[in-house]
Design an enzyme around this catalytic site. Sequence first.
Site, PDB file in Angstrom:
ATOM      1  N   SER A 130      -9.820   1.919   2.756  1.00  0.00           N
ATOM      2  CA  SER A 130      -8.914   2.683   1.938  1.00  0.00           C
ATOM      3  C   SER A 130      -7.878   1.834   1.184  1.00  0.00           C
ATOM      4  O   SER A 130      -7.250   2.337   0.255  1.00  0.00           O
ATOM      5  CB  SER A 130      -8.178   3.707   2.807  1.00  0.00           C
ATOM      6  OG  SER A 130      -7.344   3.052   3.749  1.00  0.00           O
ATOM      7  N   SER A 150     -10.106  -0.495   6.883  1.00  0.00           N
ATOM      8  CA  SER A 150      -9.492  -0.370   5.553  1.00  0.00           C
ATOM      9  C   SER A 150      -8.806  -1.597   4.992  1.00  0.00           C
ATOM     10  O   SER A 150      -8.420  -1.591   3.825  1.00  0.00           O
ATOM     11  CB  SER A 150      -8.503   0.783   5.547  1.00  0.00           C
ATOM     12  OG  SER A 150      -9.203   1.978   5.386  1.00  0.00           O
ATOM     13  N   LYS A 156       0.866  -1.185   0.000  1.00  0.00           N
ATOM     14  CA  LYS A 156       0.000   0.000   0.000  1.00  0.00           C
ATOM     15  C   LYS A 156       0.896   1.227   0.000  1.00  0.00           C
ATOM     16  O   LYS A 156       1.921   1.240   0.709  1.00  0.00           O
ATOM     17  CB  LYS A 156      -0.892  -0.044   1.251  1.00  0.00           C
ATOM     18  CG  LYS A 156      -1.925   1.079   1.330  1.00  0.00           C
ATOM     19  CD  LYS A 156      -2.826   0.908   2.558  1.00  0.00           C
ATOM     20  CE  LYS A 156      -3.926   1.958   2.621  1.00  0.00           C
ATOM     21  NZ  LYS A 156      -4.835   1.773   3.778  1.00  0.00           N
TER      22      LYS A 156
END
Length: 486
Positions: free
Chosen positions: A153, A177, A78
């Site tokens: 997210s 997330s 990420k």
Amino acid sequence: MSLHTLTVAQLARGLRAREYSAVEVATHFLARIEASQPRLNAFVTVTPELALAAAAASDERLARGEGGALEGVPLAHKDIFCTDGVLTTCSSRMLSNFVAPYDATVVTRLKAAGMVTVGKTNMDEFAMGSSNETSFYGPVRNPWDETRVPGGSSGGSAAAVAARLAPVATGTDTGGSIRQPAALVGITGIKPTYGRVSRYGMIAFASSLDQAGVLGVTAEDCALLLEAMSGFDPKDSTSVDAPVPCYAAEIDRPVRGLRIGVIKEFFDKGLDARTAAAVQAALEVYRKQGAELVEVSCPNLPLSVPTYYVVAPAECSSNLSRFDGVRFGYRCKEPRDLMDLYKRSRGEGFGAEVKRRIMTGTYVLSAGYYDAYYLKAQKVRQLINAEFKRAFAQVDVLAGPTSPTPAFAIGAKVDDPITMYLNDIYTIGANLAGLPAMSLPCGFVDGLPVGLQLIGPHFAEGPLLAAAHAYQCETDWHRHVPPAYA
Ligand code: GLN
């Protein structure tokens, strides 16, 4: 052979047996990333040169019979994790020029295990969002239906694993997330106990809630990665100094006798009926395997959304004050004076959702409102903690849905923050209490994946992963691949 159909565990074994080389594996996944990028937009940065060099180094170690447990297996990070010498943007214009000068501990540890980083995944800006639509780099699309969101997210990591662009990816979970996007794209995700994984080099959103974790195809793969990335780190004062169990060795623990608490409040009117039916069917699978289902009530849990949306913005308003256009990140053109530099750098560098959070956070921390909002939220947080504690005196694991609905359409909720925030209703509780939690695929509604959520007591990642693995031995929901990426 289709290398992308293999799990991390299988890839690691095949690499060690020299059935294929790390360079072949990296090349295969890099080609898939490139082909998918115009459609899915799952990556902010792809690093083919670095990946192939790392893979070649892995091959040399493997040839000598050396290397780490996950030697040569590709991985996507990420874009919230700092990667030495590589752009690290948090999907914000504010960091669109930021090349990190060091690796996050998670990055260092997975590198040490031999993993090959293929790139950095798209995400909601500063991890604020549930749909990946707040990214400065544009939305990520759900590989099951490209008109829909992948969740957020960690939407880029989720889409990348679901479309088999990488066998596994890292994520972070402040309010859901990892779990919510895992549910919306039909993969497995785990958010460990607060403090289990070092947050050094992980760009901060809300420090009392943020935790790193894994998005993978199977619970077994999540176990392998989690073990490699967990453990005490002197560079993170919130990391816990406790030994890391061998999660993979614990994974075959049977569920017979496991007491599963079904959270009554999670099956409320906000839950889509067919999602509820899929989750109930999953619980039935556990019952048939010898687990005991117990109804558990946590009446304050629905307050987790308003509580979180006070606490998280408060902490974010403080954390994000460091982005001022002075030392790093975006700086406005030709500032007139220092105040103008601050104002325009922040005004131009942050997107609308991040600004909304900073303003909410500043407001709830202001002298006149601190007691009414922030202090109150902290008190409710304690009530929620106490409820979980009571529940875990009765049961071993708590279960429910991960998300109230399957993936929604891109654009459907962007203009309505409250509706968007309500998406997190089932995931936020675990963050407020610092508990480990995971999501695993348990069915489909109109061709869109549904996730089952399991929440455990502090540091019960091992039993949680074992419970997920037992379900995955009995079902094949996690094996479904979006047809366009099979
Ligand atoms: N969707 C939640 C939010 O917008 C959670 C995000 C997260 O876990 N990083 O804050």
